[in-house]
Design an enzyme around this catalytic site. Structure first.
Site, PDB file in Angstrom:
ATOM      1  N   SER A  65      23.473  41.375  36.324  1.00  0.00           N
ATOM      2  CA  SER A  65      24.729  41.178  37.236  1.00  0.00           C
ATOM      3  C   SER A  65      26.146  41.681  36.517  1.00  0.00           C
ATOM      4  O   SER A  65      26.784  41.238  36.326  1.00  0.00           O
ATOM      5  CB  SER A  65      24.622  39.661  37.505  1.00  0.00           C
ATOM      6  OG  SER A  65      23.250  39.146  38.020  1.00  0.00           O
ATOM      7  N   HIS A  67      22.445  32.372  41.185  1.00  0.00           N
ATOM      8  CA  HIS A  67      20.981  32.109  38.969  1.00  0.00           C
ATOM      9  C   HIS A  67      21.180  31.002  37.962  1.00  0.00           C
ATOM     10  O   HIS A  67      20.369  30.551  38.876  1.00  0.00           O
ATOM     11  CB  HIS A  67      21.683  33.354  38.758  1.00  0.00           C
ATOM     12  CG  HIS A  67      21.536  35.166  38.878  1.00  0.00           C
ATOM     13  ND1 HIS A  67      20.433  35.742  39.330  1.00  0.00           N
ATOM     14  CD2 HIS A  67      22.220  35.217  39.262  1.00  0.00           C
ATOM     15  CE1 HIS A  67      20.038  36.781  40.029  1.00  0.00           C
ATOM     16  NE2 HIS A  67      21.357  37.012  39.797  1.00  0.00           N
TER      17      HIS A  67
END
Length: 504
Positions: free
Chosen positions: A336, A434
């Protein structure tokens, strides 16, 4: 049951509130009565806004006839949709204000029913429940009926998704906008959450054989790692890659949220190895080389669906899909970006300089090396030089600075992700996403995104959020309920270094 004394007090308060509301509304009503609403531009058919809304926004049926009133003709919804689409931005804003303010909840009726509910507290339970149901129904905004009817005509759901995007833009550009607009936004979000519940979504794998229009939209919507050309998108849906999207029957051919996955031997620590280095387009996948699934890009395509949970469900569905295709697959992780880290860091450096704490962020040895590499004097001068280097990304041109700043930036980034909070949750939106899903903040990767965009946004650092499937439900609950972040020893070690060096 509520005591008689409390009921009397509450009844008095409600009556006072209702009286004030009427008095407050009176001058507004007087002003509106003297306001002549303009007509829409000629391309909108010349129909005045006020006339149109009065015609297409049906009155809320009475409580007794709520299930017996026939729906208005579809032409009403179609007329409203056409009219709205012909307006320029300023006229759209005016229409949204008018719709939300004049066709919302009947506050007088709500006040009266609130008083009846208080009176009913001394009666039997059946009576109380009936009055409560009437009150609940009276809280329905009048325009909600119009929105529901629009959703049933062709193209109506997509229209409402775009309408909410306009409402949200109005709220962000003018935060002091009327509370009626915020209520309209809440109503739209609630309806869209029902219509786009996970049970009504279809998981679709995007391949090179998918329709051209879908592939083109996938390319256009890619917000994390821009697609360069058709060969690029062909590789991203080719061997050792997977691309999935949620679609909805009411919006055919329109991907709602898109997830790109790389199938790799190990958990990736560098995005260039995924988006720049590919196997040949015609190569056959070797199952023995597929040990990890890396979620390297997830993009929401519809601004009007912000806040409607889609991305987390998509990841869960994709995990099940990949486990079905590769039963041995056990490693699932994101790679990410860290948007906002560089700007946060520049603000932090400015704050430390202003507070005279220049020496607190780096060790004495690190500051000496920065001073020598930047040819600057100790203290605030060196700190300002460092801030400018971060702002311009010039530090990456110096091998010496890259070496010196690696431990500094890694621990600062770890703190940004783990320690910086908003209402107790992670400040960084990607981290928050997340962590809500139950992932573990697993590994920070140096030199993971060396593109100009990656260096400018996050100093080239990326992070793996690891999905340990047996732990995700527990991690999600701990984060959502107790704001506890699951993190690896590497991340916690870097956080500890930051706290030590920053004297927190």
């Amino acid at each position: 049951m509520i005591s008689h004394h409390i009921i009397c007090s509450l009844r008095s308060s409600v009556r006072c509130w209702a009286h004030r509301a009427v008095l407050k509304a009176a001058p507004q009503a007087s002003d509106l009565s003297g306001w002549r609403w303009y007509s829409a531009p000629s391309r909108g058919g010349g129909t005045g806004m006020e006339e149109l809304l009065a015609r297409v926004v049906a009155p809320l049926p009475t409580y007794e006839t709520r299930d017996k009133t026939p729906p208005p003709p579809e032409s009403n919804s179609a007329e409203f949709m056409h009219f709205y689409k012909t307006l320029d931005w300023e006229h759209k804003l005016t229409l949204l204000r008018k719709l939300s303010q004049d066709f919302g909840v009947d506050h007088k009726s709500v006040s009266e029913l609130a008083l009846k509910l208080l009176d009913a507290q001394l009666r039997d339970l059946a009576t109380i429940l009936q009055v409560e149901d009437r009150l609940r129904y009276s809280l329905t905004p009048r325009y909600k009926q119009l929105l529901k009817h629009i959703s049933r005509v062709e193209g109506g759901v997509k229209f409402l998704v775009d309408l909410r995007a306009d409402v949200m833009e109005l709220m962000s550009s003018k935060p002091s906008e009327s509370p009626h607009i915020r209520d309209l936004n809440g109503t739209l979000k609630s309806l869209l959450s029902e219509w786009f519940s996970v049970g009504l979504l279809r998981l679709e794998r995007i391949t090179w054989q998918s329709p051209c229009e879908i592939l083109q939209k996938i390319s256009q919507y890619e917000a994390v790692h821009p697609v360069r050309n058709w060969t690029d998108i062909k590789r991203r849906v080719g061997p050792y890659r997977r691309c999935y999207a949620f679609t909805h029957a009411a919006m055919p051919g329109e991907p709602l949220v898109v997830l790109h996955v790389a199938l790799t031997e190990d958990i990736s620590d560098n995005i260039q190895s995924i988006v720049r280095e590919f196997a040949t387009l015609d190569s056959e996948e070797d199952v023995n080389k597929i040990n990890a699934a890396i979620f390297y890009s997830i993009s929401s395509t519809q601004a009007g669906l912000q806040g409607v949970e889609l991305g987390n469900y998509l990841i869960k569905r994709v995990v099940r899909e990949l486990q079905s295709e590769f039963p041995h697959l056990a490693q699932f992780s994101s790679l990410s970006p860290i948007p906002g880290f560089s700007s946060w860091l520049q603000s932090l450096l400015s704050q430390y300089r202003k507070e005279g704490r220049a020496t607190d962020l780096l060790s004495e040895q690190e500051w000496r090396e920065v001073e020598q590499a930047t040819d600057s004097a100790p203290g605030s001068t060196a700190l300002e030089a460092l801030r400018k280097l971060i702002a311009t990304s010039e530090w990456v041109r110096s091998e010496r600075l890259v070496r010196v700043l690696e431990p500094v930036l890694m621990r600062l980034c770890a703190w940004y992700l783990y320690g910086e909070k908003r209402r107790g949750y992670a400040l960084n939106p990607v981290a928050n996403f997340h962590l809500q899903n139950g992932a573990t903040m697993w590994r920070l990767n140096w030199h993971a995104d060396t593109s100009p965009r990656g260096v400018a946004n996050s100093c080239g650092i990326m992070v793996n959020y690891r999905y340990f499937l047996n732990e995700t439900p527990k991690n999600s609950a701990l984060y959502m309920q107790n704001k506890v972040i699951a993190a690896s020893e590497q991340v916690l070690g870097l956080v500890s270094q930051f706290q030590k060096n920053s004297k927190l």
